[in-house]
Structure formats: structure tokens, C-alpha cells
Write a protein that holds these residues in place. Sequence first.
Motif, PDB file in Angstrom:
ATOM      1  N   UNK A 183      68.571  -2.987  86.927  1.00 12.86           N
ATOM      2  CA  UNK A 183      67.294  -2.415  86.491  1.00 12.86           C
ATOM      3  C   UNK A 183      67.221  -2.337  84.964  1.00 12.86           C
ATOM      4  N   UNK A 184      68.370  -2.088  84.298  1.00 10.67           N
ATOM      5  CA  UNK A 184      68.393  -2.102  82.832  1.00 10.67           C
ATOM      6  C   UNK A 184      67.903  -3.446  82.300  1.00 10.67           C
ATOM      7  N   UNK A 185      68.447  -4.522  82.871  1.00 15.07           N
ATOM      8  CA  UNK A 185      68.055  -5.862  82.437  1.00 15.07           C
ATOM      9  C   UNK A 185      66.590  -6.144  82.766  1.00 15.07           C
ATOM     10  N   UNK A 186      66.175  -5.751  83.953  1.00 12.71           N
ATOM     11  CA  UNK A 186      64.792  -6.025  84.375  1.00 12.71           C
ATOM     12  C   UNK A 186      63.791  -5.308  83.475  1.00 12.71           C
ATOM     13  N   UNK A 187      64.073  -4.062  83.148  1.00 12.15           N
ATOM     14  CA  UNK A 187      63.127  -3.300  82.327  1.00 12.15           C
ATOM     15  C   UNK A 187      63.122  -3.791  80.879  1.00 12.15           C
ATOM     16  N   UNK A 188      64.297  -4.175  80.349  1.00 14.00           N
ATOM     17  CA  UNK A 188      64.321  -4.730  78.991  1.00 14.00           C
ATOM     18  C   UNK A 188      63.537  -6.039  78.941  1.00 14.00           C
ATOM     19  N   UNK A 189      63.728  -6.878  79.944  1.00 10.50           N
ATOM     20  CA  UNK A 189      62.975  -8.140  80.000  1.00 10.50           C
ATOM     21  C   UNK A 189      61.478  -7.876  80.120  1.00 10.50           C
ATOM     22  N   UNK A 190      61.095  -6.842  80.873  1.00 12.80           N
ATOM     23  CA  UNK A 190      59.677  -6.497  81.007  1.00 12.80           C
ATOM     24  C   UNK A 190      59.089  -6.106  79.653  1.00 12.80           C
ATOM     25  N   UNK A 191      59.852  -5.327  78.863  1.00 10.94           N
ATOM     26  CA  UNK A 191      59.367  -4.941  77.541  1.00 10.94           C
ATOM     27  C   UNK A 191      59.228  -6.151  76.627  1.00 10.94           C
ATOM     28  N   UNK A 192      60.219  -7.038  76.659  1.00 10.83           N
ATOM     29  CA  UNK A 192      60.183  -8.213  75.798  1.00 10.83           C
ATOM     30  C   UNK A 192      59.063  -9.171  76.203  1.00 10.83           C
ATOM     31  N   UNK A 193      58.726  -9.191  77.493  1.00  4.92           N
ATOM     32  CA  UNK A 193      57.692 -10.106  77.979  1.00  4.92           C
ATOM     33  C   UNK A 193      56.283  -9.557  77.780  1.00  4.92           C
ATOM     34  N   UNK A 194      56.162  -8.251  77.560  1.00  4.76           N
ATOM     35  CA  UNK A 194      54.839  -7.621  77.481  1.00  4.76           C
ATOM     36  C   UNK A 194      53.915  -8.282  76.462  1.00  4.76           C
ATOM     37  N   UNK A 195      54.351  -8.537  75.221  1.00  5.94           N
ATOM     38  CA  UNK A 195      53.431  -9.165  74.257  1.00  5.94           C
ATOM     39  C   UNK A 195      52.961 -10.553  74.676  1.00  5.94           C
TER      40      UNK A 195
ATOM     41  N   UNK B 216      44.893   1.347  81.922  1.00  2.00           N
ATOM     42  CA  UNK B 216      45.355   1.318  83.316  1.00  2.00           C
ATOM     43  C   UNK B 216      44.663   0.173  84.039  1.00  2.00           C
ATOM     44  N   UNK B 217      45.343  -0.432  84.987  1.00  3.16           N
ATOM     45  CA  UNK B 217      46.693  -0.103  85.455  1.00  3.16           C
ATOM     46  C   UNK B 217      47.792  -0.854  84.725  1.00  3.16           C
ATOM     47  N   UNK B 218      47.433  -1.795  83.847  1.00  6.33           N
ATOM     48  CA  UNK B 218      48.414  -2.746  83.312  1.00  6.33           C
ATOM     49  C   UNK B 218      49.531  -2.087  82.521  1.00  6.33           C
ATOM     50  N   UNK B 219      49.214  -1.043  81.733  1.00  5.99           N
ATOM     51  CA  UNK B 219      50.234  -0.475  80.854  1.00  5.99           C
ATOM     52  C   UNK B 219      51.322   0.280  81.611  1.00  5.99           C
ATOM     53  N   UNK B 220      51.151   0.427  82.926  1.00  4.96           N
ATOM     54  CA  UNK B 220      52.191   1.124  83.677  1.00  4.96           C
ATOM     55  C   UNK B 220      53.506   0.347  83.641  1.00  4.96           C
ATOM     56  N   UNK B 221      53.435  -0.992  83.535  1.00  2.55           N
ATOM     57  CA  UNK B 221      54.655  -1.802  83.508  1.00  2.55           C
ATOM     58  C   UNK B 221      55.507  -1.506  82.278  1.00  2.55           C
ATOM     59  N   UNK B 222      55.012  -1.658  81.047  1.00  4.12           N
ATOM     60  CA  UNK B 222      55.865  -1.343  79.894  1.00  4.12           C
ATOM     61  C   UNK B 222      56.219   0.137  79.796  1.00  4.12           C
ATOM     62  N   UNK B 223      55.320   1.017  80.245  1.00  5.19           N
ATOM     63  CA  UNK B 223      55.603   2.450  80.139  1.00  5.19           C
ATOM     64  C   UNK B 223      56.738   2.868  81.078  1.00  5.19           C
ATOM     65  N   UNK B 224      56.688   2.402  82.316  1.00 11.96           N
ATOM     66  CA  UNK B 224      57.770   2.726  83.256  1.00 11.96           C
ATOM     67  C   UNK B 224      59.071   2.072  82.815  1.00 11.96           C
ATOM     68  N   UNK B 225      58.987   0.838  82.296  1.00 14.04           N
ATOM     69  CA  UNK B 225      60.192   0.171  81.807  1.00 14.04           C
ATOM     70  C   UNK B 225      60.822   0.961  80.674  1.00 14.04           C
TER      71      UNK B 225
ATOM     72  N   UNK C 291      73.382   5.811  78.736  1.00 14.47           N
ATOM     73  CA  UNK C 291      74.423   4.775  78.728  1.00 14.47           C
ATOM     74  C   UNK C 291      74.022   3.687  79.717  1.00 14.47           C
ATOM     75  N   UNK C 292      73.618   2.587  79.161  1.00 18.57           N
ATOM     76  CA  UNK C 292      73.145   1.469  79.971  1.00 18.57           C
ATOM     77  C   UNK C 292      74.238   0.421  80.104  1.00 18.57           C
ATOM     78  N   UNK C 293      73.912  -0.655  80.828  1.00 17.01           N
ATOM     79  CA  UNK C 293      74.862  -1.752  80.911  1.00 17.01           C
ATOM     80  C   UNK C 293      75.187  -2.244  79.505  1.00 17.01           C
ATOM     81  N   UNK C 294      76.401  -2.662  79.276  1.00 22.09           N
ATOM     82  CA  UNK C 294      76.953  -2.824  77.925  1.00 22.09           C
ATOM     83  C   UNK C 294      76.103  -3.710  77.021  1.00 22.09           C
ATOM     84  N   UNK C 295      75.674  -4.867  77.514  1.00 25.49           N
ATOM     85  CA  UNK C 295      74.952  -5.794  76.651  1.00 25.49           C
ATOM     86  C   UNK C 295      73.557  -5.268  76.312  1.00 25.49           C
ATOM     87  N   UNK C 296      72.874  -4.645  77.270  1.00 23.55           N
ATOM     88  CA  UNK C 296      71.566  -4.047  76.988  1.00 23.55           C
ATOM     89  C   UNK C 296      71.714  -2.944  75.946  1.00 23.55           C
ATOM     90  N   UNK C 297      72.764  -2.127  76.107  1.00 21.86           N
ATOM     91  CA  UNK C 297      73.026  -1.057  75.135  1.00 21.86           C
ATOM     92  C   UNK C 297      73.255  -1.646  73.746  1.00 21.86           C
TER      93      UNK C 297
END
Length: 666
Positions: free
Chosen positions: A234-246, A257-266, A275-281
Motif C-alpha cells: 500500500x505504501x508503494x501504491x499510494x506513492x505511485x498514486x501521488x506521483x501519477x496525479x499531475x 469531489x469525487x476525484x480528489x479523494x484519490x490523492x487525499x487518501x493516498x 515508518x514505511x517500506x524502506x525505499x518509499x521512506x
Amino acid sequence: MSPAFRQDLQGLRALAVLGVLLFHFGVPGTEGGYAGVDLFFVLSGFLITSILTRRTDPHLSWKSQAAFIWRFLGKRLWRIAPALTTVVAATCVAGCFILTPEDFASLGKEAFAAVTFWPNLHFSAEADYFATASAYRPLLHTWSLGVEMQFYLLWPILLTAIRFLPENRQRLSVLALLGLSFLVCQILTFADPSVAFYNPGPRLWQFLIGALAAWHVTSAKAAPSEGSRWQQAADWATLCALLATPVVFGPATLWPAPSSILPCVAAGWLMSRPRKTALVQALLENRLLGVIGTLSYSLYLVHWPLVVYSNILLFPEPTFATRMGLLATCVPLSALLYLLIERPMRKLGAAQGLPPLKLGGIAAWGGTIALCLLLASSKGVPDRWTAEDLAALTRSERHPDLSRPLCSTPGLAGLCKPEKSGGIALWGDSHAAALEEPLKTWANETGTPFRAFIGYGCPPLPGAYLRNTPVSLPKSKCLRNGTPVLDAILADDTIRTVILSARWVWYFTGTRNGPDGGGPVYLTHGKWELASKAGNQAVFEASLSHLTKALQAAGKTIVLLQPVPEFTFDPVRCYQAELLGREASGTCLMARSETSERQNRANHFLESLASQNSSIRLVQPDGVFCSDTACSPVLKDKMAYQDDDHVNRIGATALLPLILEAAQKP
């Protein structure tokens, strides 16, 4: 004791501000970078709740908690106000040398709203047809700071009350607030997007996502390890979601709404995991993102005035290379603002009492407010300009003053005889509104009964439902500009001529043209139909055919005004740039073929309709503004438009002989 500093949050700040900057400076592939503001809201909810939960405790006295909240608000004010006040003052100084009187007076109002922390409400109230386009409002970006400050005022009180509830109900209460705010945001995004965008209530849910993340971190349930495999995934998925948002989102995306729920929840997920997975951290804690995160507030403040002033000075827009140079300039400017103002003033805000430097900061803030009030109440300080430049700018006014009697205007004298064939009704949207004043003046001078039925953004198409998105509810105000108006006209025997004027091409095609930045429009026959732009033409043709047949059956003469030329640039600013020597003479022209290409399909239907209905008198405005090869918004060296598609009083007066000749034709 302050909450533990988290370097990964600096990384999230950096991602948020980079998205905004890349989007505003026009970097391809970052059209959804505006979501960075939403990330800031989630971050603010997280940080503020982390601070407040330490002291909003039911075991403490109300007096103690009130004192803490008061100190908290003071620190937030010292965190935000000094840098904001500095940028607002610098923007006004620069505007003194760049902006026309009209824009400079408008800047004063924006500046006052910004330094008193209600710019979002100011811009929401001004979100109308004839407001200055966003690309030319130097302090528009301060709207988000208004939302944040209003959250800072509201949330401590709400959180204190929530903390008096049983522990098992506290988070449920926050979830209920979050759900209610999201629901309101969802409804308003469809019904009135500007209210959903600018107001704190529909935005509250974004802050509360951060608040829930903070609650999780401060509770015993926050895991100190990297977590399970699914949590790391989930750490990787949410980071990728943030990077893909723009990249994924853009101007046509429903927002907030409703679109901004994706980056906000991420973002909320990543904040809830110290403390996240090492590379994301490691990615979020890298040094470069840390520096950008530290400068994020100052970067956000300084970037937008540079964008706006470059748009004005380098009309219609600076080159890509120039924009990238300005983007790079933001870094040293923000570093100076951070080192000289933001950081020292933040430390000063934590000081007890009122040392001289603190008093000086308060005096500077008060002085800026007074200056903004003075500027807002002025007429844009026209004395800044030479008499020659002022005379030139008078020729480019959006709303020129035409005080002489209309019937003394050349070309109208023969059309100013008292009208004996009955009254006239003007019906339409804002394009009809642009014609109302000269028509009303003519009617008063000739003793002709006159009525106007105007619905801004609403076509005179009875039986058609208009909406902003394929799935939104129809605009209720537009329903009032349809069948009820037709019934009123049919019931009024004094009305013998009906003038129909609207932005026909917009309703016919569903798309806008030019720099106004507005979204599409959808027409349907039924209230609950799923809309599509492909269906607009059929609804348009059926509704206008029904309308003209009903008026013909009632014995009314119909003057149908075809579309005026729509420009792909702001003609007023273009002409100002010409007059001030910033652009070559003759720049503000558009090829006749370009105008025709947009209008052809709609005009073909209007001409076909007129050929089938003997009551219709068709008026073609292109002959007033266009030669065989080009169209111009300037008539006899004076601006005839107020924006890219609405004529002003000069343009309307130029169209009046054509309209009256058609109305008086046997």
C-alpha cells in the motif's frame, strides 16, 4: 513538547508544491498539478491535529484549553501572516508599475482579502461571467490560505468538543463530519463548482483525512515497524498514486469531489505510517525534497505573481523558455523570503510578550491592511500613468461610458421614430445582457415598451435541461429562463417583437472557445437523462424550433441574432498591450476562417430555421466586426468587446442598427 519532526512529511510537502508550480508554469504532462493544494490541506489537518490532541483533553479545565487554543492560533498567525504580508505588499508595488487602473483597483480588493484571511470567499463571490480571468489575478493563489486559516479557527473548537465524548465515539464523530463534508462537496461540485472549490465547508473532509491519520499515529495502534506485506504494498501504491496525479487529472476533471479523494487518501495513508517500506521512506526523506519541502510555503507564495505579471507583460503568454526561467527564479526568491521573513518571524511568534520586533511586525501587518483598503477604494491610482497612456487606455475600456443620447448616434437617427407596432422583448443569456442597456435606452427615447428576460449562462431554450457535467443535476436557474419566460411573452399582448441572443455555439457544440477557461455544457430533453456533448445538437435544434414556432403562432416577430465572433485571446488585454507598445500594432486580429470554422454548424442551422419560418429576421454580426479576411474586436480605434465573446456598450451600439432594422422590417 512538540510532535516529533518527520522528514517524510517534508517530502510530501515538496511533492505538493512541485505539482502546483509545474502546472502553473505550463510544464506539459502536469495539468493535474493543482491537486497539490489538496495535499496541503491533508498535511495541515495532520499537523494541526497532532498538536491539538496533546492539549484538548477533557481532564484539563476549559480555561486551560482555551488559553492553549489562543496561543496556538497566535503561532499559526505568525507562521503564515509575515511572509504572506510581504508578498502581498511586493505584489502591490510591482502592480503599481504594471497594472492598468482597473486591474490595480481590483488588486487592492484582492490584497485586502488576502491579508485579512478571507480571499477564498472574495474569489468565490466574484466567480461570475465578467470577473477578471484567473491568469491575470496576481493574488488568486492566496485562496487556499484563506481556507487553511478558517480551518485553524474552526477545528480547535470542534476537536475540543469531540474530546469530551466517550473515546469510542470520538473517531466516529470525525468520520461523520468527514462524510458529511464530502457529501456536501460532491453535491456542490455538480451544482455550483466555485462554491465547492473555494469554501471551507466542502473542503473540510480533506483536512479530516489528515486528522484521522494523526489520531492513528498518536494512538497505541500505530505500528513502529514497516508493517505487513500488504501495508508495504500500500505504501508503494499510494506513492505511485501521488506521483501519477499531475499526469492523470486535468482541466476537465471533476474537482474537488469525487476525484480528489484519490490523492487525499493516498497522502493520508503515507502520513499514518511514520515508518514505511524502506525505499518509499528513503524517497520521501531524500535531501533535495527536504529542502523543497522546507521552502514550500515561500515557493507557493512567490510563484503565482510571477506567472501573472509575465502573462501581462509578455502577452498573450511567455515562451516556454521564459516560463522555465521564471520557475528557476522562484527558488532564490523563496529562499530569501524564508531566511529573512518566514523563519525569523515564526521564531518570534513563539516569544512571550510583545518585544519591539514583534510590535514592528504587527504594525507592518496593520499598515499593509490600511494600504490595501486605500488601494481598493481608489480608482486604480490613474495618476501613475501619463496623460497619453491614459487616453490610450480609455480606448480599451471594457465598460466604456456612453452618456450621450443614443438616438444622436450616426446611423440610428432614422431608427428612432416612435415604435407603433408594439413592444419589444429581449431574451437570452449574458450575450443578450450585453445588448440590454442600449436597447433599453433606445426604448426609453422612443417610448417603446421594453422587457428583458436574462439568464446568465442559461439559453432561451424551453424544455431543455442544462447541466455542467454529464451526471450533475440541471441548473435550476436555467429552468426559470425557459418555459416560464416563453409563457410570459406569449401572455403579454404588448410584446410584438422578440429579440433572441445567446452564445449559441456553446450550447450547440457543448464547448467553449478562447481564454475564459470555462468547462463544457450539456443539454438533455429529460431531467434525469445521462448527458453527452454529442446529444447537444439534437436538443438545441428541437428546443429552438419549438420556441420559434410558438412565437410565430402567437403572431410575434422574431429577431434572431447569430453569434458574434469569439476570440481565442483576451481582446482587451491584447489591445492594451498594443496601445502601450508591448505588442505590434495589428496583433489583435483573428482570421475570418477561424471564426467561421467555429460558427458554421450552428449558423447553418439558424439559417435553415429562418428559411422555414417567415416570422424570423436573421441578424449576422460578423459584418460589423470582420473584413473578408480577419475579425477585430476594435471599432474606430475603440474596444468593442469586454472579453473574448461579449461585446461592450460600443459593440452593442454598433449592432443596434442591424437589430432595429430587422425588428422594423415588414
